[in-house]
Design an enzyme around this catalytic site. Structure first.
Site, short mmCIF file in Angstrom:
data_model
loop_
_atom_site.label_atom_id
_atom_site.label_comp_id
_atom_site.label_asym_id
_atom_site.label_seq_id
_atom_site.Cartn_x
_atom_site.Cartn_y
_atom_site.Cartn_z
N GLU A 144 -21.78 -3.29 37.36
CA GLU A 144 -22.10 -4.17 36.24
C GLU A 144 -20.98 -4.30 35.20
OE1 GLU A 144 -25.91 -2.99 34.62
OE2 GLU A 144 -26.96 -3.78 36.37
N GLU A 169 -29.65 -3.22 43.08
CA GLU A 169 -30.65 -2.62 42.18
C GLU A 169 -31.75 -3.64 41.89
OE1 GLU A 169 -29.42 -0.95 38.41
OE2 GLU A 169 -27.59 -0.16 39.31
C1 NOJ Z 1 -28.68 -1.25 35.76
C2 NOJ Z 1 -27.79 -0.07 35.65
O1 NOJ Z 1 -26.85 -0.09 36.68
C3 NOJ Z 1 -28.54 1.26 35.65
O2 NOJ Z 1 -27.64 2.25 35.29
C4 NOJ Z 1 -29.74 1.17 34.76
O3 NOJ Z 1 -30.40 2.39 34.64
C5 NOJ Z 1 -30.67 0.11 35.28
N1 NOJ Z 1 -29.98 -1.16 35.25
C6 NOJ Z 1 -31.95 -0.04 34.48
O4 NOJ Z 1 -31.63 -0.49 33.22
#
Ligand code: NOJ
Length: 477
Positions: A196, A381
């Site tokens: 990200e 994710e």
């Molecule tokens: C994306 C992130 O990569 C992760 O670290 C985070 O915990 C999750 N989103 C949930 O916010």
């Protein structure tokens, strides 16, 4: 922003509709079973990140966690510190048993750079050995590792020299990647360079809510560009130094990023809200997809950045596109904000414990849209904060259905990783949000893991793909 420029963007936003509305599933014919639709070898797994689960880390975040803002508000909700977190550093075998219990055939995890290189040029071989052992353990259990080289955290020595505000970080992370590729290449084929980059830009350098706590829109854009340059270098290192095809599928390395995409919709019909929704979409979502096709970083925000730079090794540096998908935002123009807009959730929407819109149609829309980039896609994710755990089963089912729906319509989607295997340290939100398929009892010395109801849902999805969830034995837990 000049009027002419704003008008150009407005025109672009009015004619292009990045996210065509999704047909309601109930109005459509039922989908064939997932196994008939998804490609063979589809990866069904869960994801975590080193700092959020390992415990015992010493990096820019562990420093930030101790601090507060000038008004006395702590950087982290409830003054939480990551501390022991889930203690996965010492409980990895147990976590692998949880993956087996789920029926997962893949695990996305990250390496902690600050452990491997605690001081500039100092490499901790014992830590590298432990990560190697983890990769072997996963493979031995039929679980394919997807390894993220950097999931937000930086070694203190990198942060002390400016972190992503310093161009030298590109060199440092490249050298780190080379060592990792040499060490783990024989066990890992699936790599994710950065997690990200757009979120790190926004929270660390624009909104000032993550380390280094800066609110500088201009710097943020340069930080994004720097991460893209770093990705290109890292991808090259991985291909050069990981030449072993661990699973014999003909690919020694498959490299991508985990890109956070959101659905942005104008909050009103006002032209400025439409302009800003389109602008935010292009900067936050589209830019990181385009760089792979063009090989150029092109960022033009009047008064902030005017970049058009050809980057060696960037073109074609993605073997796949990793999408982190969570939610949708309504966008309101706000030129006082460093991101030039404010985002919020429309009233009356179902939301998770953090107030994020639960919008599974958005995952279908994103897959349809990014499927056009011509790359295989992994959902790197997707998940929800749900303390009670009673809404996660529906969330998981609906989002997985969105994946099957898109695949049925021809999108080349190769995997789905649920965030997260475990409850964990949710950055500035601390430990309160619960994202885990397994709940973690932070008050127990062994950080007991207990299945939430979504474990049964995941197992059902796994069985539907011909995978075989295993009962957990006591000694594995
Ligand atoms: C994306 C992130 O990569 C992760 O670290 C985070 O915990 C999750 N989103 C949930 O916010």
């Amino acid at each position: 922003m000049s009027l002419i420029h704003a008008a150009k963007i407005a025109l672009g936003s009015l004619v292009s509709e990045p996210h065509p509305p999704a047909p309601s599933r109930s109005a459509l014919a039922p989908l064939p079973p997932a196994q008939q639709v998804l490609p063979s070898g589809f990866l069904l797994g869960a994801a975590t990140a080193s700092h959020q689960v390992e415990g015992g880390n010493d990096n820019d975040w562990s420093e930030w966690e101790k601090g507060s803002y000038p008004d006395g508000k702590p950087h982290i909700k409830h003054q939480d510190v990551s501390g022991v977190a889930c203690d996965s550093w010492n409980r990895f075998a147990g976590d692998v048993a949880l993956l087996r219990e789920l029926g997962a055939n893949a695990y996305r995890l990250s390496l902690e750079w600050s452990r491997l290189e605690p001081e500039e040029g100092t490499w901790n071989e014992a830590v590298a050995d432990r990560y190697l052992e983890w990769m072997r353990m996963l493979r031995a259990q039929g679980i394919q590792p997807m390894v993220t080289l950097n999931h937000f955290t930086l070694p203190r020595w990198v942060a002390a020299q400016g972190g992503w505000a310093n161009e030298k970080t590109v060199e440092w992370i490249t050298a780190y990647t080379r060592r990792v590729a040499r060490k783990l290449g024989a066990e890992v084929d699936l790599w994710c360079t950065l997690n990200e980059p757009n979120v790190l830009m926004a929270f660390g350098y624009m909104k000032g809510e993550w380390p280094p706590g800066l609110s500088d829109g201009k710097l943020g854009l340069h930080v994004l560009a720097r991460q893209i340059r770093a990705h290109a270098r890292m991808a090259r290192e991985l291909r050069e130094h990981d030449t072993v095809d661990a699973d014999g599928d003909g690919h020694a390395t498959r490299v991508g990023i985990a890109h956070h995409v959101r659905i942005f919709q104008p909050a009103t019909r006002s032209p400025m809200d439409r302009v800003m929704a389109g602008f935010t979409d292009r900067l936050f979502n589209q830019l990181l997809v385009d760089v792979n096709r063009t090989g150029r970083i092109q960022i033009s925000v009047p008064g902030m950045a005017d970049l058009d730079e050809a980057v060696p090794d960037l073109k074609g540096s993605y073997d796949y596109l990793g999408l982190n998908y969570y939610s949708r935002d309504m966008v309101r123009a706000d030129f006082k904000s460093p991101t030039l807009s404010r985002q919020y959730v429309a009233e009356g929407r179902p939301v998770n414990d953090l107030g994020w819109d639960i919008y599974p149609e958005g995952l279908y829309q994103a897959l349809k849209r990014y499927g056009r980039a011509g790359l295989p896609i992994y959902i790197t994710e997707n998940g929800m904060a749900d303390g009670k755990g009673d809404r996660r089963p529906g969330f998981l089912r609906e989002h997985f259905e969105a994946v099957v729906h898109a695949a049925h319509e021809g999108v080349d989607v190769r995997g789905y990783f649920h965030w997260s295997l475990l409850d964990n340290f949710e950055w500035a939100e601390g430990f309160e949000p619960r994202f885990g398929l397994f709940q973690v009892d932070y008050s127990s010395p062994d950080r007991t893991r207990t299945p939430t109801p979504a474990v049964a849902t995941f197992q059902e999805l796994a069985r539907g793909l011909g995978l075989d969830p295993q009962a957990r034995t006591d000694d594995a837990a």
